[in-house]
Design a protein around this motif. Sequence first.
Motif, mmCIF file in Angstrom:
data_model
loop_
_atom_site.group_PDB
_atom_site.id
_atom_site.type_symbol
_atom_site.label_atom_id
_atom_site.label_comp_id
_atom_site.label_asym_id
_atom_site.label_seq_id
_atom_site.Cartn_x
_atom_site.Cartn_y
_atom_site.Cartn_z
ATOM 1 N N ASP A 1 0.819 -1.218 0.000
ATOM 2 C CA ASP A 1 0.000 0.000 0.000
ATOM 3 C C ASP A 1 0.849 1.263 0.000
ATOM 4 O OD1 ASP A 1 -2.480 -1.108 -0.221
ATOM 5 O OD2 ASP A 1 -2.936 -1.026 1.926
ATOM 6 N N TRP A 2 1.904 1.293 0.827
ATOM 7 C CA TRP A 2 2.726 2.501 0.922
ATOM 8 C C TRP A 2 3.352 2.839 -0.430
ATOM 9 C CZ3 TRP A 2 3.189 6.739 3.373
ATOM 10 C CH2 TRP A 2 4.338 7.517 3.232
ATOM 11 N N ARG B 1 2.230 2.195 -3.314
ATOM 12 C CA ARG B 1 1.171 2.730 -4.183
ATOM 13 C C ARG B 1 0.833 4.170 -3.800
ATOM 14 N NH1 ARG B 1 -1.559 -2.080 -2.725
ATOM 15 N NH2 ARG B 1 -0.960 -3.754 -4.097
ATOM 16 N N GLN B 2 0.756 4.447 -2.492
ATOM 17 C CA GLN B 2 0.396 5.780 -2.024
ATOM 18 C C GLN B 2 1.425 6.827 -2.443
ATOM 19 O OE1 GLN B 2 -0.293 5.713 2.200
ATOM 20 N NE2 GLN B 2 -1.923 4.200 2.031
#
Length: 66
Positions: free
Chosen positions: A22-23, A25-26
């Motif tokens: 997720d990180w 992607r963020q």
Amino acid sequence: MDPGTYQVKTDKASGIVNDPNDWSRQVGDPRYVIDLLARTVTVSLETMRIVDGLPALEIRDDQPGG
């Protein structure tokens, strides 16, 4: 690193999904994890080089209590 620790997991009680990617992607950096691993290895190798270059530790026997 245990390969089982780096995987997408869903907490049964809350339903919260923990996705290690997720990180990356963020922040828009798909290489984040690979670059982090490379930096970690670099720091480890540099630390070993520095420690290997230190003079031998002299332990004195005249210390109180020893």
